[in-house]
Design a protein around this motif. Structure first.
Motif, PDB file in Angstrom:
ATOM      1  N   ASP A 498      28.112  23.884   7.192  1.00  0.00           N
ATOM      2  CA  ASP A 498      28.165  25.668   7.995  1.00  0.00           C
ATOM      3  C   ASP A 498      29.435  25.916   8.106  1.00  0.00           C
ATOM      4  OD1 ASP A 498      25.043  25.470   9.511  1.00  0.00           O
ATOM      5  OD2 ASP A 498      25.175  23.095  10.590  1.00  0.00           O
ATOM      6  N   ARG A 527      25.309  28.418   5.426  1.00  0.00           N
ATOM      7  CA  ARG A 527      24.923  27.294   5.159  1.00  0.00           C
ATOM      8  C   ARG A 527      24.326  26.726   3.774  1.00  0.00           C
ATOM      9  NH1 ARG A 527      20.609  25.695   9.561  1.00  0.00           N
ATOM     10  NH2 ARG A 527      22.220  25.738  11.137  1.00  0.00           N
ATOM     11  N   THR A 557      23.002  32.378   7.941  1.00  0.00           N
ATOM     12  CA  THR A 557      22.021  31.792   9.254  1.00  0.00           C
ATOM     13  C   THR A 557      22.393  32.843  10.185  1.00  0.00           C
ATOM     14  OG1 THR A 557      24.462  30.960   9.786  1.00  0.00           O
ATOM     15  CG2 THR A 557      22.671  29.884   8.283  1.00  0.00           C
TER      16      THR A 557
END
Length: 670
Positions: A498, A527, A557
């Motif tokens: 992430d 991500r 994301t």
């Protein structure tokens, strides 16, 4: 093959700086022949396979040589015998074909493919760190580490860690780490090898190695020269490499000096439209462009043991010079110096062992640009401290580590808005564990934070003038299991990264005052999530098969591109190879790789009407030894698949990959 290392390059106008190479070679032969030595180091080439070929005893997971029980958790190791039996010419090729790491074709025509672990697309080279014997060779600019310059005969093994590893390895180790470990001779008589190869597209290769060890001292000299017209017009390459390693050793340590020299002259064929590629992938769009690169590295190293303590360090400096004729002439010249002292304490008691490691990474880098579009001078100074502790109790391993690094960066360019002076501090941490439920079942997990800072090229075209990009941070997670023994083993792992402030080139961003779209930016959160499987099976004493498969989903994301896929990231890759070593001097290798479709490099909006097509390739090699001689024939992309992995615009800016290449080689070892 003639080794013309004293020839002067017309492109860069200076001679190969190995002082007087021919005199040096003669002097070394005299030195070598004067040593006394014991038995020659064993070679398993041409012998039947054994389980030991799968798992080398010595590894370097903590930046120190360690026993097998402290091997890097979840790592992949490629042995020298695997490289030799597959007929691999360079480390980059070994990582791609034997470890299944995806790579994109080099724009320079060399074998330095842009390696991509865990799906970082066009920024993959800056999310992967490469070390050779403890020395970082990854660049502080937009270029790949030159693995093709490492003498393949000198490689003992290659260790690949496919996860965030910034605690020990620093800037850019989010996608993973490649460690190249070279051979260390003990007592051995004067020995060496001469290798020559010829193939299609006027390809010629010559390599020579001389080695001698004994009486607490050993020396290894490697020289090589290769030339090829390559698959495309104006994409020919000439490479000249030389390395010399001198090592003094005792029962408690070693010290040495190493010098590496590399020269590369390349034609730059340029990109094609999709229509041009389909008409003739051999053609060039820039038939007169070229590049010339030199890369010289000098290293001093030491390791010493004092009871349960061990100290080590490298002092290395690299000088790099690049001359390009591409939209005008330009020259880049730079130097990087690094000092990496570290210490380790290894304490053992009954069924408990503890490994404590602490160290410093000190790096100074600078680069001067001289061209019609830039007169920039840039510097980067980094200071890092790290600690890591690993405890092993019975079958349980637990490790934790911390790192802090401070970067002082500056740039001055009277022709551009690349003027800044900043300090940036970043932190990394990791927590790892593994547990062996049985001798053949092991589970492992790893969580941590890794980072990458913007290099000088990242900061050269940003949305805000004279403003450097923020550091990229990644929260990393990996969970996996290994089932099996040395002769039959499967490793499966789930991974996730992430990222915040990911550093990437956005090709559609409009920057005020620029006549072209595109800029280097800090992206909205992204991500990488996926899983990978690696299996090895010894089908018989003579035959083994290895296979790797990876699935990765790389997406935004949040932000304006939320849900969009990242560019130049194939979702699926599969590779497999078969080795046949019957033990009578014959070896055979058969390898294949399949790469899924992926988004074109300019398709940030995910609106392009097509994807870069998937492709599969097939390679093979057969060799036979006759006493001290080895003859081989082989080929890559035997089906002559017409494909490409680099395309930087929707249905355009295509850089074709190589077609079929057939080669024959001869090696003499003494």
């Amino acid at each position: 093959m003639t080794f013309s290392f004293l020839s002067r390059s017309a492109a860069n106008g200076f001679a190969f700086p190995l002082a007087k190479p021919r005199s040096l070679v003669l002097a070394l032969v005299c030195v070598f022949s004067g040593f006394s030595g014991g038995a020659r180091a064993d070679s398993d080439v041409g012998s039947a396979l054994s389980p030991d070929d799968f798992d080398p005893v010595v590894i370097t997971g903590s930046r120190f040589a360690s026993a097998a029980e402290l091997a890097p958790i979840g790592a992949t190791v490629i042995s020298a015998s695997e490289i030799r039996n597959a007929g691999i010419d360079n480390v980059n090729e070994a990582v791609r074909k034997l470890a299944g790491v995806y790579g994109r074709q080099s724009l320079y025509g060399t074998d330095d493919f842009d390696l991509d672990m865990n799906g970082f697309g066009s920024a993959s080279a800056n999310n992967l760190v490469v070390f050779v014997d403890g020395v970082r060779i990854s660049e502080n600019e937009q270029s790949v580490a030159l693995l093709s310059t490492i003498p393949i005969e000198s490689v003992a093994r290659v260790e690949i860690i496919r996860s965030g590893s910034s605690v020990l390895y620093g800037d850019g180790a989010t996608g993973g780490v490649i460690q190249v470990i070279t051979k260390q001779l003990g007592a051995s008589p004067f020995n060496g090898s001469v290798f020559t190869e010829a193939g299609q597209f006027n390809s010629r290769v010559g390599r020579a190695m001389l080695a001698k060890g004994g009486d607490g001292f050993n020396a290894i000299l490697n020289v090589s020269e290769s030339k090829t017209d390559n698959y495309r017009v104006n994409n020919g390459v000439t490479q000249k490499n030389a390395s010399l390693a001198l090592t003094w050793y005792s029962t408690t340590g070693r010290a040495g000096l190493r010098a590496d020299f590399a020269r590369t002259d390349s034609g730059l064929a340029g990109s094609l439209s999709l229509a041009q590629f389909e008409q003739d992938p051999h053609q060039a769009s820039t038939p007169t462009n070229s590049s010339s690169r030199s890369n010289d590295r000098y290293t001093a190293f030491i390791e010493q043991t004092f009871g349960t303590w061990q100290v080590a360090g490298e002092l290395s400096t690299r000088e790099k010079d690049t001359n390009s004729a591409y939209y005008g002439n330009s020259r880049y010249s730079g130097r990087q110096t690094q000092f990496t002292p570290r210490l380790r304490n290894l304490a053992e008691s009954d069924n408990i062992s503890n490994e404590f490691v602490a160290g410093l990474d000190l790096i100074n880098w600078n680069r001067q640009t001289n061209s019609i579009y830039s007169l920039g001078y840039a510097t980067q100074r980094s200071r890092a401290v790290y600690v890591r502790d690993e405890i092993r109790v019975d079958q349980l391993r637990v490790a934790a580590g911390l790192r802090r690094e401070i970067f002082d960066k500056s740039s001055s360019d009277p022709l551009n808005s690349d003027n800044y002076s900043i300090a940036q501090a970043v932190n990394a941490w990791e927590l790892q564990t593994s547990y062996a439920f049985t001798p053949v079942v092991n589970v492992f997990a790893k969580a941590g934070q890794s980072y990458r800072v913007a290099n000088v090229d990242d900061n050269s075209l940003t949305p805000i003038a004279d403003t450097a990009l923020l550091p990229q941070l990644s929260h990393d997670l990996e969970i996996g299991t290994t089932v099996g023994d040395a002769s039959r083993k499967v490793t499966a792992r789930f991974f996730q990264h992430d990222l915040t402030n990911e550093i990437y080139y956005n090709p559609v961003l409009i920057v005020a005052g620029s006549q072209f779209p595109g800029a280097n930016v800090n992206l909205d959160p992204t991500r990488r999530r996926g899983f990978a499987v690696e299996g090895k099976m010894q089908l018989s004493q003579q035959l083994r098969v290895t296979a790797q498969a990876q699935h990765v989903n790389a997406v935004f994301t949040s932000g304006v591109y939320q849900g969009n896929e990242m560019i130049l990231v194939p979702k699926n890759t599969v590779s497999a190879y078969l080795n046949w070593v019957p033990g009578d001097g014959q070896t055979a290798y058969l390898g294949t790789q399949w790469i899924d479709s992926q988004r074109y490099g300019g398709d940030f909006l995910n609106t392009c009407s097509a994807l870069i097509p998937s492709h599969a390739t097939l390679d093979a090699r057969y060799s036979k030894t006759f006493g001290a001689w080895e003859a081989s024939v082989g080929g890559t992309n035997l089906a002559n698949k017409q494909y490409f992995t680099n395309a930087y615009a929707c249905l355009g800016a295509v850089y074709p990959d190589n077609g079929r290449q057939l080669k024959a080689s001869l090696r003499y070892s003494f």
